[in-house]
Scaffold this motif. Structure first.
Motif, short mmCIF file in Angstrom:
data_model
loop_
_atom_site.label_atom_id
_atom_site.label_comp_id
_atom_site.label_asym_id
_atom_site.label_seq_id
_atom_site.Cartn_x
_atom_site.Cartn_y
_atom_site.Cartn_z
N ALA A 1 40.00 -22.91 2.88
CA ALA A 1 41.24 -22.67 3.63
C ALA A 1 42.47 -23.02 2.78
CB ALA A 1 41.24 -23.48 4.92
N LEU A 2 42.40 -24.14 2.07
CA LEU A 2 43.52 -24.58 1.26
C LEU A 2 43.82 -23.57 0.15
CD1 LEU A 2 45.55 -26.87 0.64
CD2 LEU A 2 43.79 -27.91 -0.80
N ASN A 3 42.78 -23.15 -0.56
CA ASN A 3 42.98 -22.18 -1.64
C ASN A 3 43.45 -20.84 -1.09
OD1 ASN A 3 42.20 -24.02 -3.62
ND2 ASN A 3 40.05 -23.45 -3.49
N GLY A 4 42.94 -20.46 0.07
CA GLY A 4 43.36 -19.21 0.68
C GLY A 4 44.83 -19.23 1.11
N ARG B 1 48.51 -26.96 12.61
CA ARG B 1 47.42 -27.78 12.08
C ARG B 1 46.07 -27.16 12.46
NH1 ARG B 1 46.92 -33.48 14.82
NH2 ARG B 1 45.95 -32.16 16.40
N ALA B 2 45.24 -26.97 11.44
CA ALA B 2 43.87 -26.51 11.66
C ALA B 2 42.92 -27.56 11.11
CB ALA B 2 43.63 -25.17 10.96
N SER B 3 41.79 -27.73 11.77
CA SER B 3 40.82 -28.71 11.30
C SER B 3 39.42 -28.14 11.43
CB SER B 3 40.93 -30.01 12.11
OG SER B 3 40.79 -29.77 13.50
N PHE B 4 38.54 -28.63 10.57
CA PHE B 4 37.20 -28.08 10.46
C PHE B 4 36.16 -29.17 10.68
CE2 PHE B 4 40.25 -26.15 7.56
CZ PHE B 4 40.32 -24.88 8.09
N TYR B 5 35.05 -28.75 11.34
CA TYR B 5 34.01 -29.73 11.63
C TYR B 5 32.65 -29.10 11.42
CZ TYR B 5 32.62 -34.23 13.72
OH TYR B 5 32.12 -35.49 13.94
N LEU B 6 31.61 -29.82 11.73
CA LEU B 6 30.25 -29.42 11.37
C LEU B 6 29.82 -28.10 11.98
CD1 LEU B 6 27.71 -31.68 13.30
CD2 LEU B 6 30.05 -31.34 14.02
N TYR B 7 30.45 -27.67 13.08
CA TYR B 7 30.05 -26.43 13.75
C TYR B 7 30.89 -25.23 13.31
CZ TYR B 7 33.34 -28.98 16.75
OH TYR B 7 34.37 -29.76 17.22
N ILE C 1 44.13 -29.37 7.64
CA ILE C 1 45.12 -28.63 6.86
C ILE C 1 46.29 -28.31 7.77
CG2 ILE C 1 45.15 -26.12 6.73
CD1 ILE C 1 43.74 -26.25 4.15
N SER C 2 47.52 -28.51 7.28
CA SER C 2 48.70 -28.19 8.09
C SER C 2 49.71 -27.43 7.25
CB SER C 2 49.31 -29.46 8.70
OG SER C 2 49.62 -30.41 7.71
N PHE C 3 50.46 -26.55 7.91
CA PHE C 3 51.33 -25.62 7.18
C PHE C 3 52.38 -25.04 8.12
CE2 PHE C 3 47.95 -23.27 9.14
CZ PHE C 3 48.53 -22.09 9.57
N GLY D 1 54.90 -17.16 1.48
CA GLY D 1 55.66 -17.70 2.61
C GLY D 1 55.00 -18.88 3.31
N ILE D 2 53.90 -19.39 2.76
CA ILE D 2 53.21 -20.52 3.38
C ILE D 2 53.67 -21.82 2.74
CG2 ILE D 2 50.98 -21.61 3.83
CD1 ILE D 2 51.39 -19.04 5.37
N ASP D 3 54.08 -22.75 3.57
CA ASP D 3 54.47 -24.09 3.12
C ASP D 3 53.38 -25.07 3.56
OD1 ASP D 3 55.82 -26.33 2.21
OD2 ASP D 3 57.24 -26.39 3.89
N ILE D 4 52.64 -25.59 2.59
CA ILE D 4 51.51 -26.48 2.89
C ILE D 4 51.96 -27.93 2.85
CG2 ILE D 4 49.21 -27.22 2.15
CD1 ILE D 4 48.85 -24.44 0.90
N TYR D 5 51.50 -28.71 3.82
CA TYR D 5 51.80 -30.13 3.90
C TYR D 5 50.58 -30.93 3.45
CZ TYR D 5 55.92 -28.88 6.66
OH TYR D 5 57.11 -28.35 7.08
N GLY D 6 50.84 -32.08 2.82
CA GLY D 6 49.75 -32.93 2.40
C GLY D 6 49.32 -32.66 0.97
N PRO D 7 48.30 -33.36 0.49
CA PRO D 7 47.85 -33.21 -0.90
C PRO D 7 47.37 -31.79 -1.18
CG PRO D 7 46.84 -35.14 0.15
CD PRO D 7 47.52 -34.37 1.22
#
Length: 414
Positions: free
Chosen positions: A312-315, A386-392, A337-339, A321-327
């Motif tokens: 997701a980060l690399n994509g 904000r999007a987040s990813f988990y085991l499912y 991931i937040s943007f 036009g995407i502004d990414i927050y965080g490392p």
């Protein structure tokens, strides 16, 4: 690698039509956890520690078994585990319990959720403590040397998140724990976002207190965990009293008129800290959630989540036009991931993702208003997507998310 398709079958909420990317707010719950709680209500519904009859003894046994699992999950003793309502409840309990003096200092970071900020701000107004903030900037990356400069002889407590709920950035809690121990400073860790993904070890972190919630780690809502280091659990007086916290048969008040707290005898740990009937079904359910996580393996879960986050980060980096927050380096962040997209408000992006693409994300300031006040100008709507990813979650869902964000970005530039 995880057998994600098999895992997805354990979660009745999951459908092929909707992509759920808001596990940072609340994870989904597997059938085994639901069944474990249902069994309590069907087969041995009774209060714990209150009766010598079979139902109560069975409930008590299952409850204590769950506490043991939770304690092992963080490498603590069962006597150090206090069941609360959630992370917010746990942090407030410590804030209300500790005896502060005017001039004492509490050090936080600008990344903190309001649950780890407002309780200390209240004490600033009520008692006159001083709240100081370390600011890791937009990336959320800690500079240990700069952080340590905030600590002095007046610092009573450091209270920090382990994983930022906005950025997914990982705070070096083990290093900070060592520094606090050397300086004789109490250390509280908000592990709400770490518990679902990372192995927790209160001894390695050398924290005095740790808080996390069941509903973010496959468990039910309405249950939180508060770890209190044994020496503090023994010596401190809980903020909440009654309903099991006092051993009434051992109290020495001669009459009602002479009754005082010094004549009271506290119950053994951890019951000294357990005021009233605990969330029994929820505790049993959380114990089952711990089983589920352990059976799959947190190392495998963390690897899977990181791989999805990296895709997701690399994509997102490739979308104009995407502004990414965080490392920007995957190894410096967790599953979040937040943007923002161009000049679109985050709430509008969240609405479009839901209504047009059936993708569930969170949009807003994520209860971390201090962070956004620092990194965003007054002309910009506060917050981000904000999007987040988990085991499912699957690679296909990440690609679907990236495709949707790209479409929204293209429309914003028309």
């Amino acid at each position: 690698m995880l057998d994600v398709q098999a895992i997805r079958k354990d979660f009745p909420t999951i459908t092929n039509d909707n992509v759920y990317l808001d596990s940072v707010a609340s994870s989904l719950t597997p059938v085994s956890v639901i069944d474990e709680m249902t069994e309590y209500y069907y087969k041995y519904r009774a209060n714990v520690h209150r009766g010598s009859y079979d139902l109560s003894m069975q409930a008590s046994e299952r409850y204590e078994n769950a506490i043991g699992k939770i304690a092992k999950f963080v490498n603590a003793n069962p006597s150090e585990i206090v069941i609360t309502g959630n992370t917010t409840h746990s942090i407030n309990e410590i804030a209300l319990t500790l005896d502060f003096n005017e001039g004492d200092e509490v050090v936080l970071s600008s990344l903190e959720h309001s649950s780890n900020m407002v309780p200390w701000i209240r004490l600033q107004k009520k008692i006159g403590i001083k709240v100081r903030f370390y600011n890791p900037g937009k990336t959320g990356i800690f500079n240990i040397n700069e952080f340590e400069k905030l600590l002095n002889e007046r610092t009573r407590l450091v209270s920090l998140t382990y994983v930022s709920n906005v950025l997914g950035s990982i705070v070096p809690v083990e290093q900070i724990g060592r520094i606090c121990k050397e300086k004789g400073i109490l250390f509280l860790v908000d592990a709400a976002q770490a518990a679902p993904h990372l192995k927790l070890d209160v001894k390695k972190i050398e924290c005095d207190f740790m808080a996390f919630s069941g509903h973010k780690m496959l468990g039910p809502t309405g249950i939180g965990v508060l770890y209190i280091k044994q020496e503090h659990a023994d010596s401190m007086m809980p903020a909440f009293l009654g309903g099991g916290t006092i051993n009434t048969s051992e109290c020495h008040c001669e009459s009602l008129d002479t009754c005082n707290i010094d004549a009271c005898t506290f119950s053994d740990l951890p019951y000294k800290w357990q005021a009233g009937t605990p969330p029994i079904a929820e505790t049993i359910g959380l114990g089952k959630a711990v089983d589920y996580l352990n059976e799959i393996g947190l190392d495998y879960i963390a690897k899977h989540d990181t791989e999805l986050m990296e895709i997701a980060l690399n994509g997102l980096k490739e979308i104009p036009g995407i502004d990414i927050y965080g490392p920007l380096e995957p190894e410096q962040r967790n599953s979040i991931i937040s943007f923002n997209i161009e000049n679109l408000s985050p709430t509008e992006v969240g609405r479009i993702l839901n209504e047009e693409f059936n993708i569930s994300v969170r949009a807003g300031d994520h209860c971390a208003v201090n962070y956004f006040k620092d990194v965003q100008g007054p002309e910009q709507p506060p917050g981000n997507v904000r999007a987040s990813f988990y085991l499912y979650n699957t690679v296909e869902e990440v690609q679907r998310f990236l495709s949707a964000v790209k479409s929204i970005s293209e429309l914003a530039r028309v």
